[in-house]
Design an enzyme around this catalytic site. Structure first.
Site, PDB file in Angstrom:
ATOM      1  N   GLU A 274       0.818  -1.223   0.000  1.00  0.00           N
ATOM      2  CA  GLU A 274       0.000   0.000   0.000  1.00  0.00           C
ATOM      3  C   GLU A 274       0.854   1.277   0.000  1.00  0.00           C
ATOM      4  O   GLU A 274       0.872   2.031   0.975  1.00  0.00           O
ATOM      5  CB  GLU A 274      -0.997  -0.034   1.169  1.00  0.00           C
ATOM      6  N   GLU A 379      -4.248  -9.087  -1.123  1.00  0.00           N
ATOM      7  CA  GLU A 379      -4.734  -8.937   0.258  1.00  0.00           C
ATOM      8  C   GLU A 379      -6.224  -8.651   0.291  1.00  0.00           C
ATOM      9  O   GLU A 379      -6.734  -7.855  -0.498  1.00  0.00           O
ATOM     10  CB  GLU A 379      -3.986  -7.810   0.983  1.00  0.00           C
TER      11      GLU A 379
END
Length: 536
Positions: A274, A379
């Site tokens: 991220e 994820e």
């Protein structure tokens, strides 16, 4: 209380659907139930007041599956999980020469070929490892068997955080010695050496299939960062090509070296978990900010060449590892530069903002622009949004969210799907910033017990039946319906179809394979089925 294997009276044998004789609707439904044989053991159900049940496991009992075998020619296997409590229950049906049903027709189109699958799995975080290791050796073994063995759902992917993340109980990196640009003090702490690595080895030993590992970093050492902290808004100091960036790239190689010393090799690394998180002021846990332009230059000038010139040149590099909302622009920026593109094998995506990002406009468009760069879901978890309860033991809805996401991803060229924590405690942790979430397996340490949630079985409807190398093919519906469906051809030549019904209505359907004939069946409300058959 210890659980023993349930008796036939406690859990009656599944009866299948031979009783359905509505010939006008479906013709004779030729499915008969297969009793629990050899190693397979039924779910020991428990309700916590949510929409479905968990299956209770401890050191002496855990539900299991038989090793997968193909049905005889002319027959098909149907594995069923339902909100009412069935868990991957097997029944067999006969393939018909002619169609007798009048409901929905799903036609396999084997010549319409799409992506080949890499696989399915979850993450061995510090939190997952702490929970799994807190179980007795017998219970721990059954938990890992449930995920990785032929008696379980046969995961073939494990994600490994590089050092700490929010699902750790402390913050650390592998080199917290200031200005150690030679990384002389790089070392793996106990979290790796005593927690994650032994469990990964145990998983690999239990697995019949080849298991692929991929790693993701959350933060660099703070002395490489503009803000000098593991969290909050901060990027690498300097610019791509300089000492800070080269040191961070060499940190990846040191990590791969260290794990190789423990006889673990990686399939892939992601460039950063991220990367947009570290661009946000006050971000609560470990992060490292990159814009797409910064990631492009870091890959082109530092990470790409340093990996390629190491002994780990075969390790794949995945870019993005963030919300698909950022596509296709992020891919356009990075892959427009041939110096970066030559090092990038794939694009990893997270699911958290999928409700803002239609699959067609993001995954579909990215595949259209870059058909040779694979897409990989790295994820997902439920319970992370502020309005969501962290853990809902037995939630069928959360299982459906997983399988709906997996089918959607497969339909838009994604080659694999990775869950987040392999196991958490009933609170949804531990997590050092209390960012508690749900997991397919919840461990109750005090009772030496773990609970397999509907999410576990929804994932298993894909992971067990779709081995690496399977290829998605066309599956065309005769009309609109409430079903989510996908079909694939396995490397052994057999076919598999997954059918998810998120509605309350039973849906009669026929699956047509031009090579073998018609399979008459029904998709009950709130159910998921996997169908498996030989094509010759």
């Amino acid at each position: 209380m210890e659980l023993s294997s349930p008796s036939r009276e406690e859990y009656p044998m599944p009866r299948g659907r031979v009783g359905i004789m509505a010939a006008s609707l479906m013709g004779l439904l030729l499915l008969h139930t297969v009793s629990w044989v050899s190693g397979a053991r039924p779910c020991s159900p428990k309700s916590f007041g949510y929409s479905s049940v968990v299956c209770v496991c401890n050191g002496t009992y855990c539900d299991s599956l038989d090793p997968l075998t193909l049905p005889d020619p002319g027959t098909f296997s149907r594995f069923e999980s339902t909100r009412s409590g069935r868990r991957m229950e097997l029944s067999l049906g006969t393939i018909q020469a002619n169609r007798t049903g009048t409901g929905l027709l799903l036609t396999l189109q084997p010549d319409q070929k799409f992506q080949k699958v890499k696989g399915f799995g979850g993450a061995m975080t510090d939190a997952a490892a702490l929970n799994i290791l807190a179980l007795s050796p017998a219970a721990r073994n059954l938990l890992l068997k449930s995920y990785f063995s032929e008696e379980g759902i046969e995961y073939n992917i494990i994600r490994v955080p590089m050092a700490s993340c929010d699902f750790s109980i402390r913050t650390y990196t592998y080199d917290d010695s200031p200005d150690d640009f030679q990384l002389l003090n790089f070392s793996l702490p106990e979290e790796d050496v005593k927690l994650k690595i032994p469990l990964i080895h145990q998983a690999l030993e239990l697995a019949n299939r080849s298991v692929s590992l991929f790693a993701s970093p959350w933060t660099s050492p703070t002395w490489l960062k503009t803000n000098g902290a593991v969290n909050g808004k901060g990027t690498l100091k300097g610019q791509a090509g300089d000492l800070y960036h080269k040191t961070w790239a060499r940190y990846f190689v040191k990590f791969l070296d260290a794990y190789a010393e423990h006889k673990l090799r990686f399939w892939a690394v992601t460039a950063e978990n991220e990367p947009t998180a570290g661009l946000l002021t006050g971000y609560p846990f470990q992060c490292l900010g990159f814009t797409p332009e910064h990631q492009r230059d870091f890959i082109a000038r530092d990470l790409g060449p340093i990996l390629a010139n190491s002994t780990h040149r075969d390790v794949r590099l995945l870019m993005l590892d963030d919300q698909r909302l950022l596509l296709p622009r992020w891919a356009q920026v990075v892959l427009a530069d041939p110096e970066a593109a030559k090092y990038v094998h794939g694009i990893a995506v997270h699911w958290y903002l999928d409700f803002l990002a239609p699959a067609k406009a993001t995954l579909g468009e990215t595949h259209r622009l870059f058909p040779n760069t694979m897409l990989f879901a790295s994820e997902a978890c439920v319970g992370s949004k502020f309005w969501e309860q962290s853990v809902r033991l037995g939630s069928w809805d959360r299982g459906m969210r997983y399988s709906h996401s997996i089918i959607t991803n497969l339909l838009y060229h994604v080659v694999g799907w990775t869950d987040w924590n392999l196991a958490l405690n009933p609170e949804g942790g531990p997590n050092w910033v209390r960012n508690f979430v749900d997991s397919p397996i919840i461990v109750d340490i005090a009772k030496d017990t773990f609970y397999k949630q509907p999410m576990f079985y929804h994932l298993g409807h894909f992971s067990k039946f779709i081995p690496e190398g399977s290829q998605r093919v066309g599956l065309v519906a005769s009309k609109k319906s409430d079903l989510d469906t996908v079909a694939l051809l396995r490397p052994d030549g057999s076919a598999v179809a997954v059918v998810l019904n998120r509605s309350s209505k039973d849906v009669p359907l026929t699956i047509k394979d031009p090579a073998v004939g018609f399979m008459e069946t029904v998709s009950p409300g709130y159910s998921i089925h996997t169908y498996l058959w030989r094509r010759q």
